[in-house]
Design an enzyme around this catalytic site. Structure first.
Site, short mmCIF file in Angstrom:
data_model
loop_
_atom_site.label_atom_id
_atom_site.label_comp_id
_atom_site.label_asym_id
_atom_site.label_seq_id
_atom_site.Cartn_x
_atom_site.Cartn_y
_atom_site.Cartn_z
N LYS A 22 0.83 -1.21 0.00
CA LYS A 22 0.00 0.00 0.00
C LYS A 22 0.86 1.26 0.00
O LYS A 22 0.66 2.18 -0.80
CB LYS A 22 -0.91 0.00 1.22
CG LYS A 22 -1.66 1.32 1.43
CD LYS A 22 -2.17 1.48 2.84
CE LYS A 22 -2.64 2.92 3.05
NZ LYS A 22 -2.98 3.20 4.44
N ASN A 23 1.83 1.33 0.91
CA ASN A 23 2.59 2.56 1.08
C ASN A 23 3.46 2.87 -0.14
O ASN A 23 3.70 4.03 -0.45
CB ASN A 23 3.45 2.49 2.34
CG ASN A 23 2.61 2.54 3.60
OD1 ASN A 23 1.47 2.99 3.58
ND2 ASN A 23 3.15 2.04 4.70
N ARG A 97 -4.90 10.58 3.38
CA ARG A 97 -3.61 11.18 3.72
C ARG A 97 -2.61 11.06 2.57
O ARG A 97 -1.81 11.96 2.33
CB ARG A 97 -3.03 10.53 4.98
CG ARG A 97 -1.70 11.15 5.36
CD ARG A 97 -1.21 10.80 6.72
NE ARG A 97 0.07 11.44 6.95
CZ ARG A 97 0.24 12.71 7.31
NH1 ARG A 97 -0.82 13.47 7.48
NH2 ARG A 97 1.44 13.21 7.48
N ASP A 121 -5.77 7.72 9.18
CA ASP A 121 -5.91 7.13 10.50
C ASP A 121 -5.96 8.18 11.60
O ASP A 121 -5.28 9.20 11.53
CB ASP A 121 -4.71 6.21 10.80
CG ASP A 121 -4.76 4.93 10.00
OD1 ASP A 121 -5.87 4.50 9.68
OD2 ASP A 121 -3.69 4.39 9.70
N ASP A 319 4.14 0.31 11.84
CA ASP A 319 2.88 -0.26 11.39
C ASP A 319 2.65 -1.69 11.88
O ASP A 319 1.53 -2.21 11.79
CB ASP A 319 2.80 -0.24 9.85
CG ASP A 319 2.49 1.13 9.31
OD1 ASP A 319 2.05 1.99 10.09
OD2 ASP A 319 2.70 1.36 8.10
N MET A 341 6.34 6.81 17.59
CA MET A 341 5.96 7.77 16.57
C MET A 341 4.58 8.40 16.79
O MET A 341 4.41 9.61 16.64
CB MET A 341 6.00 7.11 15.19
CG MET A 341 5.86 8.07 14.04
SD MET A 341 6.18 7.30 12.43
CE MET A 341 7.93 6.91 12.57
#
Length: 436
Positions: A22-23, A97, A121, A319, A341
């Site tokens: 995805k990223n 985002r 998120d 993640d 984070m």
């Protein structure tokens, strides 16, 4: 809205091929804006967040050809820049985002880029300063409409420069990199993120004619070029989904093979799961997970308590901390989970406590997990998914629990996981999607 109804306590069996990352896909798809030529992208995950971005590009005027569910060709030869200032874009862009990464390519090629404050998120503050400070150093003018939460950058020409990023932001690095490839002169980006996603983006841009060196390090050097050409690119398997499948296998005491994982791009992921006592075998480019009735958390060599924390690549990805936390609830031993984070990402542990897990939330960033060694199963419950990674973690917990669980707000899971219930059913899970 839909819910998942999960009958827990069933073992899974078989093999699974992970979806595209995805990223990476979000970055790569934005990069098609850098050229008027055709760009073919393979292994795109069919998930909500990626599909939203593809929709936005279509509204922006990008020609999109869908070859199959995971393969597309894009051509950005007739862009409608007026869409960027429309109410429709303010609505569409604010829901995702990843839409922030269209700004760099648009600024580089067309001299302007706009974006509403992006969503995503609800896991804490995710600031955009790194992105815009980089654009400003390249020569752009920044403006922000506080009433509409609308950001904009403009520049007649971008000029290469040396910059030190205030944080190793993956999306910030990607955005600045995409702007710099068409800037005049040489740019150096120090403290750049060096995740496989950035390496993949750099390789793709170089195949299009960019001149990027230092790929894989935290110092990227870019010699600007006048134009980029088309290319074909294949997205890596999703390392976060791979970690999720490991968690599912372990929590359900199942034997599973995860196919074609690209081991060289997994970094610390296999080692962190092994520190929890989990057996993983490398079989060619697959991960084989044998059925395990028990797994014991390793202490440090001096006997002290294990801490699992996130860090910029090649450290452990944030993640997967939610999945590690869930897996630890049934381990033998204890572990401290330190989420550095994001200050809200551990707030889902109250759902696990309701299910019988022994977790102490020390503060917004730290949780201590006392493993139950499968001596006491989690209990089924009704819960709501607050974000993608917490959602999949709760799903893993439900698969291992005794009884039938219900998970609401599963759109959050769909944002990051392709056909998750269909793929779980193929492995023997008892899961049902119910439209409310």
């Amino acid at each position: 809205m839909a819910i998942f109804k999960i009958e827990g306590g069933h073992k899974l069996s078989g093999s699974i091929t992970p979806q595209g990352a995805k990223n990476e896909a979000l970055q790569i798809i934005c990069a098609v804006l850098l050229t008027p030529e055709k760009v073919r992208i393979e292994n795109i995950p069919n998930i909500i967040d990626v599909n939203k971005l593809i929709f936005i590009l279509g509204e922006l005027g990008v020609k999109i050809e869908k070859h199959d569910v995971n393969t597309y060709t894009f051509q950005a030869d007739d862009i409608n820049l007026e869409y960027l200032e429309s109410p429709e874009f303010k609505r569409d862009g604010s829901s995702l985002r990843g839409s922030i990464m269209i700004v760099g390519p648009l600024l580089a090629r067309f001299g302007k880029g706009y974006i509403p404050r992006p969503g995503g998120d609800k896991i804490g503050r995710r600031r955009l300063d790194t992105h815009f400070e980089g654009f400003i150093k390249l020569g752009a003018t920044f403006r922000y409409n506080r009433e509409e939460h609308f950001y904009g950058v403009d520049a007649e020409e971008l000029f290469g420069t040396d910059m030190l990023l205030d944080e190793a932001s993956v999306t910030g690095t990607a955005n600045i990199l995409m702007a710099a490839v068409l800037a005049t002169g040489k740019t150096s980006i120090y403290n750049a993120a060096c995740e496989p996603y950035i390496q993949q983006l750099s390789k793709m841009l170089n195949s299009m004619g960019a001149k990027i060196t230092g790929v894989g390090s935290n110092l990227l050097e870019i010699e600007g070029v006048k134009e980029l050409k088309g290319c074909t690119h294949r997205v890596l398997p999703d390392m976060i989904e791979i970690g999720s499948w490991i968690g599912m296998a372990v929590m359900t005491k199942s034997e599973m093979t995860i196919k074609n994982v690209s081991w060289k791009d997994l970094g610390q992921i296999p080692r962190v799961f092994q520190k929890l006592g989990i057996n993983l075998e490398k079989r060619n480019d697959d991960i084989y997970i044998p059925a395990q009735e028990s797994y014991e958390i390793q202490n440090y060599i001096d006997g002290s308590f294990l801490t699992v924390s996130d860090a910029p690549w090649p450290g452990f990805t944030p993640d997967l901390l939610s999945i590690v936390l869930v897996v630890a609830t049934q381990a033998k031993g204890s572990v401290l989970i330190h989420q550095k984070m994001f200050e809200s990402r551990l707030f889902f542990v109250d759902k696990l406590i309701d299910m019988g897990a022994k977790v102490i939330l020390c503060d917004p960033h730290r949780a201590t997990v006392i493993g139950m060694d499968h001596q006491s199963s989690l209990k089924a419950t009704t819960m709501t998914s607050p974000d993608i990674r917490a959602g999949i973690s709760l799903l893993i917990a439900a698969l291992s629990a005794q009884g039938t669980s219900v998970i609401h707000n599963i759109d959050q899971i769909d944002r990051g996981y392709e056909d998750i219930e269909g793929r779980l059913k193929a492995l023997g899970a008892k899961i049902e999607r119910i439209e409310e």
